[in-house]
Design a protein around this motif. Sequence first.
Motif, PDB file in Angstrom:
ATOM      1  N   TYR A 138       0.837  -1.203   0.000  1.00  0.00           N
ATOM      2  CA  TYR A 138       0.000   0.000   0.000  1.00  0.00           C
ATOM      3  C   TYR A 138       0.874   1.257   0.000  1.00  0.00           C
ATOM      4  N   GLU A 139       1.908   1.274   0.842  1.00  0.00           N
ATOM      5  CA  GLU A 139       2.823   2.413   0.885  1.00  0.00           C
ATOM      6  C   GLU A 139       3.562   2.574  -0.443  1.00  0.00           C
ATOM      7  N   ASP A 140       3.980   1.450  -1.019  1.00  0.00           N
ATOM      8  CA  ASP A 140       4.656   1.494  -2.323  1.00  0.00           C
ATOM      9  C   ASP A 140       3.745   2.105  -3.384  1.00  0.00           C
ATOM     10  N   PHE A 141       2.492   1.716  -3.349  1.00  0.00           N
ATOM     11  CA  PHE A 141       1.503   2.219  -4.310  1.00  0.00           C
ATOM     12  C   PHE A 141       1.337   3.732  -4.174  1.00  0.00           C
ATOM     13  N   LEU A 142       1.157   4.196  -2.939  1.00  0.00           N
ATOM     14  CA  LEU A 142       0.971   5.631  -2.703  1.00  0.00           C
ATOM     15  C   LEU A 142       2.204   6.431  -3.094  1.00  0.00           C
ATOM     16  N   ASN A 143       3.379   5.920  -2.750  1.00  0.00           N
ATOM     17  CA  ASN A 143       4.619   6.631  -3.079  1.00  0.00           C
ATOM     18  C   ASN A 143       4.815   6.738  -4.589  1.00  0.00           C
ATOM     19  N   GLN A 144       4.497   5.660  -5.289  1.00  0.00           N
ATOM     20  CA  GLN A 144       4.659   5.675  -6.741  1.00  0.00           C
ATOM     21  C   GLN A 144       3.739   6.719  -7.383  1.00  0.00           C
ATOM     22  N   LEU A 145       2.503   6.804  -6.906  1.00  0.00           N
ATOM     23  CA  LEU A 145       1.564   7.795  -7.446  1.00  0.00           C
ATOM     24  C   LEU A 145       2.012   9.218  -7.108  1.00  0.00           C
ATOM     25  N   ASN A 175       4.918  10.431  -6.469  1.00  0.00           N
ATOM     26  CA  ASN A 175       6.189  10.872  -7.031  1.00  0.00           C
ATOM     27  C   ASN A 175       6.261  10.720  -8.548  1.00  0.00           C
ATOM     28  N   ASN A 176       5.084  10.699  -9.194  1.00  0.00           N
ATOM     29  CA  ASN A 176       5.122  10.574 -10.651  1.00  0.00           C
ATOM     30  C   ASN A 176       5.774  11.818 -11.263  1.00  0.00           C
ATOM     31  N   LYS A 177       6.597  11.602 -12.284  1.00  0.00           N
ATOM     32  CA  LYS A 177       7.445  12.664 -12.848  1.00  0.00           C
ATOM     33  C   LYS A 177       6.646  13.825 -13.422  1.00  0.00           C
ATOM     34  N   ALA A 178       5.464  13.518 -13.947  1.00  0.00           N
ATOM     35  CA  ALA A 178       4.673  14.578 -14.582  1.00  0.00           C
ATOM     36  C   ALA A 178       3.887  15.407 -13.570  1.00  0.00           C
ATOM     37  N   GLY A 179       3.858  14.955 -12.312  1.00  0.00           N
ATOM     38  CA  GLY A 179       3.136  15.696 -11.279  1.00  0.00           C
ATOM     39  C   GLY A 179       1.626  15.595 -11.380  1.00  0.00           C
ATOM     40  N   TYR A 180       1.118  14.512 -11.967  1.00  0.00           N
ATOM     41  CA  TYR A 180      -0.339  14.339 -12.057  1.00  0.00           C
ATOM     42  C   TYR A 180      -0.940  14.245 -10.657  1.00  0.00           C
ATOM     43  N   PRO A 181      -2.089  14.883 -10.442  1.00  0.00           N
ATOM     44  CA  PRO A 181      -2.744  14.759  -9.137  1.00  0.00           C
ATOM     45  C   PRO A 181      -3.600  13.489  -9.065  1.00  0.00           C
ATOM     46  N   PHE A 182      -3.377  12.684  -8.049  1.00  0.00           N
ATOM     47  CA  PHE A 182      -4.210  11.508  -7.809  1.00  0.00           C
ATOM     48  C   PHE A 182      -4.848  11.650  -6.434  1.00  0.00           C
ATOM     49  N   TYR A 183      -6.095  11.234  -6.345  1.00  0.00           N
ATOM     50  CA  TYR A 183      -6.833  11.311  -5.086  1.00  0.00           C
ATOM     51  C   TYR A 183      -7.221   9.890  -4.689  1.00  0.00           C
ATOM     52  N   THR A 184      -6.688   9.407  -3.569  1.00  0.00           N
ATOM     53  CA  THR A 184      -6.950   8.028  -3.142  1.00  0.00           C
ATOM     54  C   THR A 184      -7.734   8.008  -1.837  1.00  0.00           C
ATOM     55  N   LYS A 185      -8.570   7.010  -1.707  1.00  0.00           N
ATOM     56  CA  LYS A 185      -9.328   6.784  -0.473  1.00  0.00           C
ATOM     57  C   LYS A 185      -9.205   5.312  -0.115  1.00  0.00           C
ATOM     58  N   GLU A 215       1.997   2.332 -11.706  1.00  0.00           N
ATOM     59  CA  GLU A 215       2.621   2.652 -12.997  1.00  0.00           C
ATOM     60  C   GLU A 215       1.594   2.625 -14.124  1.00  0.00           C
ATOM     61  N   PHE A 216       0.673   1.678 -14.050  1.00  0.00           N
ATOM     62  CA  PHE A 216      -0.383   1.592 -15.058  1.00  0.00           C
ATOM     63  C   PHE A 216      -1.260   2.844 -15.036  1.00  0.00           C
ATOM     64  N   LEU A 217      -1.652   3.286 -13.831  1.00  0.00           N
ATOM     65  CA  LEU A 217      -2.498   4.472 -13.712  1.00  0.00           C
ATOM     66  C   LEU A 217      -1.761   5.725 -14.201  1.00  0.00           C
ATOM     67  N   ILE A 218      -0.481   5.823 -13.862  1.00  0.00           N
ATOM     68  CA  ILE A 218       0.324   6.951 -14.359  1.00  0.00           C
ATOM     69  C   ILE A 218       0.416   6.884 -15.887  1.00  0.00           C
ATOM     70  N   GLY A 219       0.582   5.687 -16.414  1.00  0.00           N
ATOM     71  CA  GLY A 219       0.643   5.494 -17.859  1.00  0.00           C
ATOM     72  C   GLY A 219      -0.641   5.920 -18.554  1.00  0.00           C
TER      73      GLY A 219
END
Length: 330
Positions: A175-182, A184-194, A286-290
């Motif tokens: 879970y922490e890995d997932f949040l960190n990956q989102l 720190n995405n290079k493009a700075g996309y905003p993701f909102y997780t619950k 990575e898939f969501l960032i992609g």
Amino acid sequence: MGYGQNKQNQERQELSLLELNNRVKGAVLNAFPETCWVRAEMSDVRTNAASGHCYLEFIEKNAITGQLVAKARGSIWAKTFRMLKPYFEMETGQMFASGLKVLVKVSIEFHELYGYSLTVLDIDPAYTLGDMIRKRMEIIRQLQEEGVFTLNKELPFPTLSKRIAVITSPTAAGYEDFLNQLANNKAGYPFYTKLFPALMQGERTEESVIAALDRVYRYADHFDVVVIIRGGGATSDLNSFDSYLLAANCAQFPLPIITGIGHERDDTILDMVAHTRMKTPTAVAEFLIGQMDKAAGEVEELQQDVSRLATDILSMQKNLLQLLGSRLPV
């Protein structure tokens, strides 16, 4: 008391309980070879922490009604259990636990004090694997016959999948890995997780994940996708994700479901019915960032198309103005 009854009492054979049990023991020894292979389901499996012995029950159920038709006490002595348990779990990928059908080599015993029991000497993991595969195929066939197997895959994936309902254990490393990956995405996309907490291993996994899905459903309008992730853990715990009820709930869920439950082996049934299957929580991120990269690329292409079109229009208008200007009297 008459003469006939006295004679009957003299002729009848009376045995003490110990004598009777000894005769039964002798009959059992004479009736069976030293060992035999038995098919059964394991139940009430428990290990004595002090001795290392494993005690369990073997049961058989009616294939149609599910009613119990046979039962026997069983035991695996510590010396055998220390070798048998890891061998079985390595070969099958399943915990040595209640509910599994097994083919075991046993000696049949009848003890004067403790009664009838089976002592396990060996086990054939191939039989259990075959039963697991059969169960998987039955569940897949049932989902297909009900017309729900591909429903979630048929949902359109949102162009911008940035509002994410996450079903996992809050303490999972994945879970922490997932949040960190989102984050720190290079493009700075905003993701909102619950987070919608659920157990991701153990016997209550199925009901816990279904309960989390029910909670997400109540707020479905607030999310674009649902992510079910699980970081690490024993391969044997994946059995919970081969559940009919969990698969049926996911297949019919109104939002696309992405799985990343951290394994390399064949897909679980949950993976099969989900919209998208990834191997790990990080791969899901990575898939969501992609997907966001893809949407950004499409927007950039549209911007370039608009720019080219505007340039072409301006050029045409400029040429038209020049032509009109050349026709005006000086």
